[in-house]
Design a protein around this motif. Structure first.
Motif, short mmCIF file in Angstrom:
data_model
loop_
_atom_site.label_atom_id
_atom_site.label_comp_id
_atom_site.label_asym_id
_atom_site.label_seq_id
_atom_site.Cartn_x
_atom_site.Cartn_y
_atom_site.Cartn_z
N SER B 89 3.37 -18.74 33.29
CA SER B 89 3.41 -20.18 32.99
C SER B 89 4.81 -20.76 33.13
N GLY B 90 5.80 -19.88 33.14
CA GLY B 90 7.17 -20.38 33.28
C GLY B 90 7.69 -21.00 31.99
N GLN B 91 7.01 -20.76 30.88
CA GLN B 91 7.50 -21.33 29.61
C GLN B 91 8.28 -20.27 28.85
N TRP B 92 9.55 -20.50 28.71
CA TRP B 92 10.43 -19.52 28.11
C TRP B 92 11.17 -20.13 26.93
N GLN B 93 11.55 -19.24 26.03
CA GLN B 93 12.34 -19.70 24.90
C GLN B 93 13.55 -18.79 24.76
N ARG B 94 14.71 -19.40 24.57
CA ARG B 94 15.92 -18.61 24.42
C ARG B 94 15.87 -17.80 23.12
N ILE B 95 16.25 -16.54 23.20
CA ILE B 95 16.34 -15.71 22.00
C ILE B 95 17.68 -14.97 22.02
N SER B 96 18.01 -14.35 20.90
CA SER B 96 19.27 -13.61 20.83
C SER B 96 19.08 -12.22 21.44
N TRP B 97 20.18 -11.59 21.78
CA TRP B 97 20.11 -10.20 22.25
C TRP B 97 19.47 -9.31 21.18
N ASP B 98 19.84 -9.56 19.93
CA ASP B 98 19.27 -8.72 18.87
C ASP B 98 17.75 -8.84 18.83
N GLU B 99 17.29 -10.07 18.87
CA GLU B 99 15.83 -10.25 18.82
C GLU B 99 15.17 -9.60 20.04
N ALA B 100 15.79 -9.79 21.22
CA ALA B 100 15.21 -9.24 22.45
C ALA B 100 15.13 -7.72 22.38
N TYR B 668 10.34 -17.48 47.79
CA TYR B 668 11.00 -18.77 47.90
C TYR B 668 11.42 -19.23 46.52
N PRO B 669 12.59 -18.78 46.09
CA PRO B 669 13.01 -19.04 44.71
C PRO B 669 12.96 -20.53 44.39
N ASP B 670 12.17 -20.85 43.44
CA ASP B 670 12.07 -22.22 42.99
C ASP B 670 11.43 -22.16 41.62
N LYS B 671 12.28 -22.30 40.60
CA LYS B 671 11.78 -22.00 39.27
C LYS B 671 10.66 -22.95 38.82
N ASN B 672 10.45 -24.02 39.55
CA ASN B 672 9.41 -24.95 39.12
C ASN B 672 8.04 -24.69 39.74
N VAL B 673 7.97 -23.69 40.60
CA VAL B 673 6.69 -23.42 41.24
C VAL B 673 6.19 -22.05 40.79
N LYS B 674 5.00 -22.01 40.22
CA LYS B 674 4.45 -20.75 39.74
C LYS B 674 4.34 -19.74 40.87
N GLY B 675 4.83 -18.56 40.64
CA GLY B 675 4.75 -17.51 41.65
C GLY B 675 5.85 -17.56 42.69
N GLN B 676 6.50 -18.71 42.81
CA GLN B 676 7.64 -18.88 43.74
C GLN B 676 7.33 -18.33 45.14
N ARG B 717 4.00 -26.43 58.53
CA ARG B 717 5.04 -26.80 57.57
C ARG B 717 5.71 -25.57 56.98
N GLY B 718 7.01 -25.70 56.75
CA GLY B 718 7.73 -24.61 56.10
C GLY B 718 7.62 -24.77 54.61
N LYS B 719 6.54 -24.27 54.04
CA LYS B 719 6.24 -24.57 52.63
C LYS B 719 7.34 -24.11 51.69
N GLY B 720 7.78 -22.88 51.91
CA GLY B 720 8.74 -22.30 50.99
C GLY B 720 10.06 -23.05 50.94
N ARG B 721 10.36 -23.85 51.95
CA ARG B 721 11.63 -24.55 51.94
C ARG B 721 11.50 -25.93 51.30
N GLY B 722 10.32 -26.20 50.74
CA GLY B 722 10.18 -27.44 50.01
C GLY B 722 9.75 -28.61 50.88
N ASP B 723 9.54 -28.37 52.20
CA ASP B 723 9.06 -29.49 53.02
C ASP B 723 7.55 -29.38 53.18
N ALA B 724 6.88 -28.97 52.10
CA ALA B 724 5.43 -28.77 52.15
C ALA B 724 4.69 -30.09 52.08
N ALA B 725 5.37 -31.15 51.76
CA ALA B 725 4.81 -32.51 51.66
C ALA B 725 3.80 -32.64 50.51
#
Ligand code: SF4
Ligand code: SF4
Ligand code: SF4
Ligand code: SF4
Lengths: 167, 725
Positions: B89-100, B668-676, B717-725
């Motif tokens: 889902s890409g939903q993350w929450q920051r935690i401390s090293w100790d907690e991790a 295709y690194p893009d943190k806003n797209v599931k599965g990238q 279209r080169g989808k991975g480069r963001g010109d997927a329209a």
């Protein structure tokens, strides 16, 4: 006076592209703008064998006969220095694009993001401080990027070629 | 007139106003090249080569030169996170090293108690110099399951080298072999293990002969005296054919064969089953060329074989390696100056010792997944990935409940990616340590921010076989990132193995160096250390094998129930082994050719590298492309019985019209797209991972030789480069 250029021995080049990235790191050119461009030549026959090589393209500086880009620039943005370095000052470039067809080596690129032309300035900011241009400063694994006076470099490239070709 | 000298540190500092320069060495690949890192106000400003480095002599590759873009990338993970939404889902929450780390420790101990330590699998990808620490942790924890790339990369060279002659022989470039045979290796742009492209390049510039075995015309192949363009996957047959010529024409080293070889006669009998004409038919290489290459290699002394990963990713993995070892051996080049040397590391607590393999209880060793099936791999603590996925999904032979991947992106790098994805979606708990939220990390419960090489002290290259160790010196601290070693050292204390670790990992470095009688603080001031260099050690001590000989006939493989002699098997999918499938999928697909800038799945985010090659390409011969109406640069669909992906056509006359060559590890690194975009161009969607398709001894997957069909994609279209329209 010593004349200066960066000269690449294409036959020794492996196409690793490190020179392109070294130039980027030094000059921070915009994405897609290359001052040095490693081109892969198409496969052809040579001595009865399939062959291809790389061609590393950049401004020829002291080796460019007459530096025709200089004269054509209406704003004098391109300067031919006494040492043969041809410096393009993009602050003075009006983006008229007249120099591009003048260059016999296709060494000038148009930067659409800034509407100016750009090319390799032989890292004159480094050279003037006694430093070797970034691409030529020992990063190349083939040791085939030479900096200095073309008259001294050419015979060295020839000598290397003879050994390499086992002659 | 000023005098210009290479890498003028003083002038560099003055010209740019840098505050400091640190001598270190890069690890954008497996590492090794010496670098100078210039900093200003505590920030890395410039990476340059260190001309005093014994590896590469100050030359660098594109990746090394872009290191600062990795370290300071805006998308880089800089603190631990836990997932708060569903997987992916890409939903993350920051935690401390100790907690991790507390969470990871608690999960590990819980699974160990309920399902046994073996239910926890640790994993790493390609060699990133954390492997000894990961094995140490796993062995002390009691799990025999460390999932690495070792079944199909480097592990085979190490294990076959050890069973044949006691170690992995390395080409002695410093003494300039007069003939180099580059076999499935493109050292000049590849991510090589020991020596780098420069060392080979200088050797060739001195006039050494060059033979290249490669289905693709690389620049090395173009410069070769002889280029052997073999049918993909037939390396073992080619090697047997060359051996046939060398033995038939008595070009071998008689003294070596008489005194230092085990199993000569049966070996010769096996080789005689492969007359050159038969080999020519199998490999597509004219017999005369095979003979010429064999003669050139056998008669030019000293000579070395630059071998690499390509021959390992086939069903003939172990035997390919053994046959190349045989070529090195019988020509008298093993451990010969300027040939192929069994280098010694300095006296240190080496990878094996540090890895604490002796601490894994015998009752746990026998539980190693796939250990009874892939017995060569099993003896070297290497696990076949499918064994792990199966254990997750089916619970057989026992359940795997937790995975912890450290610098590994298996969704992209393991065969049959869809099955991998399914297993990672299913596993109960998963932790990942990496630079970014990768497609694999997306499926994790906790992701830890890993340090780049600029952010760690370490003894680099200590797992390699050229005999050097090099200090890597920490230059900067970025966010809360930690090196894998420090992270594991901390975690070890939380799972009760603290007595075997240290208060601070610097003491771990001291432990490695202990036999040398120095500490890290002293080593840090040294340029490097190298083991004593000596040659032809077998003349006084024999080889470190059961027979003390160079084992052409492997007594260990025999003991483990395998054919003791190397042989050739047809690729799992090929025009010959699966003609019906070939009718439907009429091209041989090779994968994984290297391109500058990328290291497997890495670096697609870095602007200076991505612009070198923005999209993955499929090499297609122009005649083949024409048949399918494919133009240069077109997006092409590539299909195998397992799935379909797309890459862009690169029309290339240097590949056989019956073969196409795809690139690997593209996402295709893009943190806003599931599965990238993990399955858009990922060639492993097409590869097979069935047990039958693996090397029977090593468990290597046939990821480089399969069948496919191609067509022009109707969507250009080169989808991975963001010109997927
Ligand atoms: S660095 Fe050297 S070998 Fe690499 S592309 Fe440039 S000129 Fe060629
Ligand atoms: S830009 Fe072209 S024309 Fe101008 S000096 Fe350079 S090579 Fe010559
Ligand atoms: S001399 Fe400088 S500007 Fe010119 S190509 Fe080389 S690095 Fe780039
Ligand atoms: S070859 Fe490896 S170690 Fe050398 S500069 Fe490139 S990434 Fe760094």
């Amino acid at each position: 006076m010593k004349r200066l250029a960066v000269i690449v021995d294409h036959e020794a080049c492996w196409g690793c592209l490190a020179c392109e990235v070294a130039c980027k790191q030094e000059n921070n050119a915009d994405v897609g703008i290359k001052f040095i461009d490693v081109l892969e030549e198409p496969v052809r026959e040579r001595n009865g064998k399939p062959h291809f090589s790389f061609n590393v393209n950049l401004c020829r500086h002291a080796e460019c006969d007459g530096a025709p880009c200089v004269a054509v620039c209406p704003t004098d943005a391109i300067e031919l220095r006494e040492d043969g370095i041809v410096v393009m000052n993009i602050d003075d470039c009006v983006g008229c694009d007249l120099c591009i067809p003048e260059c016999p080596f296709a060494a000038i690129v148009f930067n659409h993001q800034r509407s100016v032309t750009q090319k390799c300035n032989l890292c004159s900011h480094r050279v003037d401080r006694g430093l070797i241009p970034a691409c030529a400063d020992n990063i190349c694994l083939a040791h085939c990027i030479y900096f200095g006076d073309p008259e001294e470099i050419r015979p060295r490239i020839e000598a290397m070629r003879r050994v390499r070709d086992r002659m | 007139m000023v005098e210009f000298v290479y890498s003028n540190v003083e002038k560099e500092m003055a010209a740019y106003g840098y505050d400091a320069v640190t001598h270190s060495h890069c690890r954008m690949c497996h590492g090794g090249c010496g670098v100078l890192v210039y900093t200003r106000n505590g920030k890395v400003e410039k990476i340059a080569g260190d001309p005093e480095s014994p590896i590469g002599h100050g030359t660098l590759c594109s990746k090394g030169l872009a290191s600062a873009q990795l370290a300071y990338h805006p998308d880089r993970l800089q603190y631990p996170v836990k997932r708060v939404g569903p997987k992916g889902s890409g939903q993350w929450q920051r935690i401390s090293w100790d907690e991790a780390l507390d969470t990871i420790a608690e999960k590990m101990l819980g699974y160990k108690e309920r399902f046994g330590a073996e239910s926890v699998v640790l994993g790493y990808g390609t060699g990133r110099e954390n492997e000894a620490a990961i094995y140490r942790f796993a062995n002390l924890f009691g799990t025999p399951n460390v999932l690495t790339a070792g079944h199909l990369c480097y592990g085979p060279r190490i294990s076959t080298g050890i069973i044949t002659c006691g170690s992995n022989p390395i080409v002695d470039y410093e003494n300039k072999p007069r003939c180099v045979m580059a076999w499935g290796n493109n050292l000049v742009i590849a991510n090589s293990d020991e020596y780098k492209g420069e060392d080979l390049s200088v050797c060739l510039d001195s006039g050494s002969k060059l033979i290249v075995v490669d289905p693709r015309l690389t620049r090395l192949a173009a410069r070769a005296d002889i280029w052997l363009q073999l049918r993909p996957g037939t390396d073992a047959a080619l090697a047997l054919g060359m051996l046939n010529t060398i033995i038939g024409e008595e070009l071998y080293d008689k003294d070596f064969v008489e005194n230092y070889v085990h199993g000569w006669e049966p070996f010769v009998a096996r080789v005689r089953e492969y007359p050159v004409d038969r080999v020519a038919a199998i490999t597509w290489i004219p017999a005369a060329k095979i003979r010429a290459a064999a003669r050139l290699f056998a008669t030019t002394k000293p000579a070395g074989i630059q071998w690499g990963v390509a021959i390992e990713q086939q069903i003939n993995c172990a035997d390919n390696n053994r046959l190349l070892l045989a070529l090195m051996g019988i020509t008298g080049n093993i451990d010969r100056q300027g040939g192929q040397v069994l280098f010694k590391t300095p006296k240190i607590n080496n990878v094996g010792k540090f890895g604490a393999h002796d601490k894994l209880p015998p009752e746990q060793v026998v539980k190693r997944l796939g250990g009874d099936r892939f017995r060569l791999a099993g003896h070297f603590a290497i696990v076949n990935p499918k064994c792990v996925w199966d254990a997750v999904v089916t619970g057989e032979p026992y359940p795997v409940k937790m995975m912890f991947f450290i610098s590994s992106n298996p969704v992209m790098t393991r065969a049959n990616a869809n099955a991998v994805y399914e297993a990672l979606e299913k596993v109960e708990f998963m932790a990942v340590a990496d630079f970014f939220i990768t497609p694999t990390a997306e499926l994790a419960d906790i992701v830890l921010p890993a340090a780049t090489w600029l952010e760690m002290d370490y003894i680099g290259d200590f797992w390699k076989r050229h005999g050097y160790i090099l200090p890597r010196r920490k230059v900067v601290q970025i966010g809360e990132c930690r090196s894998d070693h420090e992270m594991l050292n901390d975690l070890a204390h939380r799972v009760g193995q603290g007595e075997h670790w240290w208060d601070d990992f610097e003491q771990g470095l001291d432990y490695i160096l202990e036999p040398m009688g120095i500490k890290w603080q002293e080593f840090k001031k040294m340029k490097y250390a190298r083991g004593e260099v000596s040659y032809e050690k077998h003349k006084t001590r024999g080889f470190s094998t059961p027979t003390r000989k160079f084992e052409l006939y492997s007594t260990l493989l025999e003991q483990w129930g395998y054919d003791p002699l190397p042989t050739y098997r047809e690729p799992v999918e090929s025009p010959i082994s699966t003609p019906e499938r070939y009718a439907e999928y009429p091209y041989i697909l090779v994968t994984g050719a290297r391109s500058p800038g990328y290291f497997h799945t890495e670096n697609r985010q870095l602007p200076n590298l991505r612009e070198l090659q923005p999209d993955p390409f499929l090499e297609i011969h122009p005649d083949t492309a024409r048949k399918h109406g494919i133009g240069n640069g077109d997006w092409v669909l590539i299909e195998s019985p397992r799935g379909r992906v797309r890459q862009r056509a690169k029309l290339f006359g240097g590949i056989d019209p019956r073969v196409v060559g795809a690139q690997h590890a593209w996402w295709y690194p893009d943190k806003n797209v599931k599965g990238q975009g993990w399955n858009e161009s990922n060639i492993n969607v097409l590869t097979e991972d069935s047990y039958e398709s693996c090397d029977p001894a090593m468990g290597a997957n046939s990821v480089r030789t399969l069948l496919c069909r191609i067509s022009r994609d109707s969507d250009q279209r080169g989808k991975g480069r963001g010109d997927a329209a």
